[in-house]
Structures are given as C-alpha cells and as structure tokens.
Design a protein around this motif. Sequence first.
Motif, PDB file in Angstrom:
ATOM      1  N   ALA A   2       6.676  -1.485   6.823  1.00  0.00           N
ATOM      2  CA  ALA A   2       6.582  -2.062   5.488  1.00  0.00           C
ATOM      3  C   ALA A   2       7.881  -1.815   4.725  1.00  0.00           C
ATOM      4  CB  ALA A   2       5.401  -1.477   4.724  1.00  0.00           C
ATOM      5  N   ASP A  31       6.435  -6.224   6.901  1.00  0.00           N
ATOM      6  CA  ASP A  31       5.805  -6.727   5.690  1.00  0.00           C
ATOM      7  C   ASP A  31       6.658  -6.369   4.481  1.00  0.00           C
ATOM      8  OD1 ASP A  31       3.562  -7.726   7.064  1.00  0.00           O
ATOM      9  OD2 ASP A  31       2.643  -5.733   7.079  1.00  0.00           O
ATOM     10  N   ASP A  33       7.031  -6.160   0.390  1.00  0.00           N
ATOM     11  CA  ASP A  33       6.432  -6.131  -0.934  1.00  0.00           C
ATOM     12  C   ASP A  33       7.551  -6.046  -1.962  1.00  0.00           C
ATOM     13  OD1 ASP A  33       4.010  -6.103   0.355  1.00  0.00           O
ATOM     14  OD2 ASP A  33       3.609  -3.973  -0.003  1.00  0.00           O
ATOM     15  N   ARG A  55       4.723 -10.404   0.929  1.00  0.00           N
ATOM     16  CA  ARG A  55       3.297 -10.191   1.132  1.00  0.00           C
ATOM     17  C   ARG A  55       2.590  -9.905  -0.183  1.00  0.00           C
ATOM     18  NH1 ARG A  55       1.181  -4.840   4.236  1.00  0.00           N
ATOM     19  NH2 ARG A  55       2.467  -3.972   2.545  1.00  0.00           N
ATOM     20  N   TYR A  84       5.978   3.106   2.668  1.00  0.00           N
ATOM     21  CA  TYR A  84       7.070   2.231   3.103  1.00  0.00           C
ATOM     22  C   TYR A  84       8.108   2.979   3.930  1.00  0.00           C
ATOM     23  CZ  TYR A  84       4.991  -0.838  -0.357  1.00  0.00           C
ATOM     24  OH  TYR A  84       4.104  -1.614  -1.061  1.00  0.00           O
TER      25      TYR A  84
END
Length: 307
Positions: A2, A31, A33, A55, A84
Amino acid sequence: MAILVLAEHDNNSLKLDTAKVVACGQAIGGDIDVLVVGHNCGDAVSSAQQLNGVRKVLVADAAVYANGLAENIGDLLTELAADYEHILAAASSHGKDVLPRVAALLDVSQLSEVIEVISADTFVRPVYAGSALATVQSLDDKKVMTVRSSAFDAVASDGSAQLLTLGQEIAPLVEFQSQSLTESERPELGSAGIIVSGGRAMGNSENFGILEQLADKLGGALGASRAAVDAGFVPNDLQVGQTGKIVAPDLYIAVGISGAIQHLAGMKDSKVIVAINKDPEAPIFQVADYGLEADLFEAVPELLAQL
C-alpha cells in the motif's frame, strides 16, 4: 503493498503535482491512497477522488490543519504509517517540510527528489545538482520519499476513489500566527506551461517589467535566477534552480541568465529552452534549443512588438 500520497492543495484546488506523484506510485505498484489534510477542502477532495488509479481518499478536515503546518501534518502521517509501505509527497516546499519529520519519527532514511522507479525498493535520484544520477536501494520497512514531479506525467482524472473521513484529530503541536503571500494572476511557477525567467543582467527590479509583459502576453509565469533573487530584483518565490523551484514547462525562456549549474538543475528538463544573452560563451546556450545572441533590452521589446 500500500502507498500513501500526501495531497498538495490550498484548501480550494488540488495541485497538479499530486497527480504526478500518483503516477510515481503507479510505477512502484500496489494500492494507492491519497491523504487530503486541510480545512473546508471539499473541492480538493473531489479532485483527488477523480485521480486515476487511486483506491481511497483519506480526508482529515479540521481547523488544526487549515494552514498546512508541517508539525501537525507530520504527526498525523506518522499515525497512519502503520498501514503503508511507501509514503510519498511532491518535492515542493511543503513536501520537503513535512516528510523529513515523518522519516525522523519513523526512524527511517528519507529518499529525496526521486525521478525514476526501478522497483519497489530501488529508485533513481539526481546528485551534484543534477550532474549525476544515483540509483539507491532502501532496506527500510517504510519508504518515505519526496518525488520530483517534473519527472512524471500526471495521471488522468477519470477515476472514482472511495472516500474515507478520518475521525482522529491531533492536539496541535504548533499554532499558526500569520503569513505574507505574494498575490499574482499568473500561473503558478511549478505548474506553468510557459515560463519567462530573468537573470542578473536585468539590472534592477524595474527592468523585470518587460519580462512581466512578455509572460502576460504568452500566458506564462515569471521566474528568476538565484542571482536576480539575491540582488533583490524579485521575491525568492520566483527563484528557479536547485535551491528554488524545479520546473519542466513546455517552453522556458531564459533572458539574461548565464546558466550556472545551480540554475540549470532547476530547468534543464524543460521541453523547449530559448536563451537570450549577449555573451556567446554563456553556458545557457549549451542546453538551449534556440539561442539568440543579442542585447535583451533590444530583443525583448522587439519580441513584444511582434506578439
């Protein structure tokens, strides 16, 4: 894996740099963010949701974050870091202010000014004012990175990311007192497609008026070399170079700028570089796509007359 990207915004609009940092995140893989921290920043949140490949958009909207103070934002980022592997921000004055604090709190080394992704733990960054490129590998569990946004193309705005409002609000570590801003109707220097920059040869601040006219005619931003800023001709927020703004516009017009390596490090990635200088030996001509050996006080007014 992430990745968390710290959004760059002014509580009203999202800066283009954020879309470019997301592109760097896509090159890493995983992913992505985006964290939007501010106050009454709904428009910036909506723009972040539209970034392709994102995302989730995490929103921390509170008065304590209104002025983007690095100490408060850094504390919030550190709390979120557990989820993360990579924390990214643009290598702007804001990103350079926030992320070193995050890296220190997480006890990891920061990677600065990343311009290329080799793998999830290996990156390329410039050293020696851009004269050389270093390929570095980070063995830290958390990669805290500032990204030179001029090295990446912005992602499209055709996404629809999920929205997540963060409930926690930290106690302020510092409090905002006041600020002095330079107001301008011209495009922001870091995201402008056309930039007109002047150097020490402009002579004084009044002479920068002809460059302002040229920038306005072209719909571009005004920039300056460090020498012109140090001489007091223009404010330091117009400085282009290693210790100023790193830019890569479609067109960069350097007027009366010799081309010291400090300045070249900030603009040599421009798509088209035009140099106007009466010194045929000026280093700026070595990187210019088009060079005009002429007195700027004759060439610029003549150019203005033709526009």
